[in-house]
Design an enzyme around this catalytic site. Sequence first.
Site, short mmCIF file in Angstrom:
data_model
loop_
_atom_site.label_atom_id
_atom_site.label_comp_id
_atom_site.label_asym_id
_atom_site.label_seq_id
_atom_site.Cartn_x
_atom_site.Cartn_y
_atom_site.Cartn_z
N GLY A 12 30.59 33.03 -23.56
CA GLY A 12 29.41 32.64 -23.52
C GLY A 12 28.99 33.81 -23.38
O GLY A 12 27.13 33.70 -22.86
N GLY A 13 29.79 35.02 -23.52
CA GLY A 13 28.42 36.10 -22.85
C GLY A 13 27.75 37.17 -24.10
O GLY A 13 27.04 37.90 -23.83
N SER A 15 24.80 35.89 -25.41
CA SER A 15 23.40 35.65 -25.09
C SER A 15 22.73 34.99 -23.54
O SER A 15 23.70 34.26 -22.96
CB SER A 15 22.39 34.45 -25.63
OG SER A 15 23.09 33.55 -25.52
N GLY A 18 25.10 34.20 -19.83
CA GLY A 18 26.58 34.82 -19.82
C GLY A 18 25.79 36.66 -20.05
O GLY A 18 26.65 37.16 -19.87
N SER A 138 25.25 22.78 -13.19
CA SER A 138 23.88 22.80 -13.46
C SER A 138 23.44 21.80 -12.03
O SER A 138 23.95 20.62 -11.43
CB SER A 138 23.89 21.52 -14.71
OG SER A 138 22.43 21.48 -15.10
N TYR A 151 25.82 15.26 -21.09
CA TYR A 151 25.61 17.06 -20.56
C TYR A 151 25.98 16.67 -19.00
O TYR A 151 26.47 17.49 -18.24
CB TYR A 151 24.49 17.29 -20.75
CG TYR A 151 24.01 18.99 -19.98
CD1 TYR A 151 24.69 20.23 -20.96
CD2 TYR A 151 23.54 18.99 -19.01
CE1 TYR A 151 24.57 21.03 -20.52
CE2 TYR A 151 23.17 19.93 -18.72
CZ TYR A 151 23.29 20.91 -19.18
OH TYR A 151 23.10 21.77 -19.18
#
Length: 251
Positions: A12-13, A15, A18, A138, A151
């Site tokens: 996930g790099g 944006s 990341g 998170s 989530y």
Amino acid sequence: MKLQNKVAVITGGSSGMGFATAKLFLAEGARVAITGRREDALHEAAQKLGYAEQLLTVSADASKVDDLDRLYQQVEERFGKLDILFANAGVGDSTGIEDVTEEKFDFIVNVNFKGVFFTVQRALSHFNDGGAIVLNASLTAYQGLPNLTVYAATKAAVSSLARSMSAVLLKRRIRVNSVSPGVIETAMLNEVVKDADLQESLRQQIPVQRFGNADEVAKAVLFLASDDASYIVGEDLLVDGGRIRLGLWQQ
């Protein structure tokens, strides 16, 4: 140059956190592979990052094991074995508990939990002993928040994985830790919390009276990935402006 000659993978790099972490890792001397599901986003990220000789982009879905195997094979062919992994790829969702469908449930769990587990598992045969793994969890794992049930559960699972995987990988001197961002100004925030009034309410609940930014999370990840954190194992580092440790802030 805290990561000189290190090889790092960031899922996930393209944006957000990341991307910010990839930018910092490159500046600290690492050779970096970033992944994403969209070729156009990866291309745009590569243009912004530069460091052509030190950067590899791989189109891959972190929830698909075949994609992960292909990712690590490409990384080893280009750079050699891994030293650092930031398992960052994830999706946000604010669907109310009554409205969560089985399809949506499976999608969130597949990306945020299954994806993180296999991102680490499939990396291990390509990993140097003595490396470092950082998982993106998170603050929602610490606090009950409405409309974030699935989530938050996946993120609690991620922080648990960091502890259990640490115990397994001690024999290889691979440190596993997690980072738990609070409310960070990214595109995902605007997707999950669309209402401006709700965003302002969230801001007022943060002791430092502002949202965090992706660069601040990247610095925490760099710390955990580098030798500066050589005596830190199985830890979850909150980057949340004091939201959890100080509780709901009242001016």
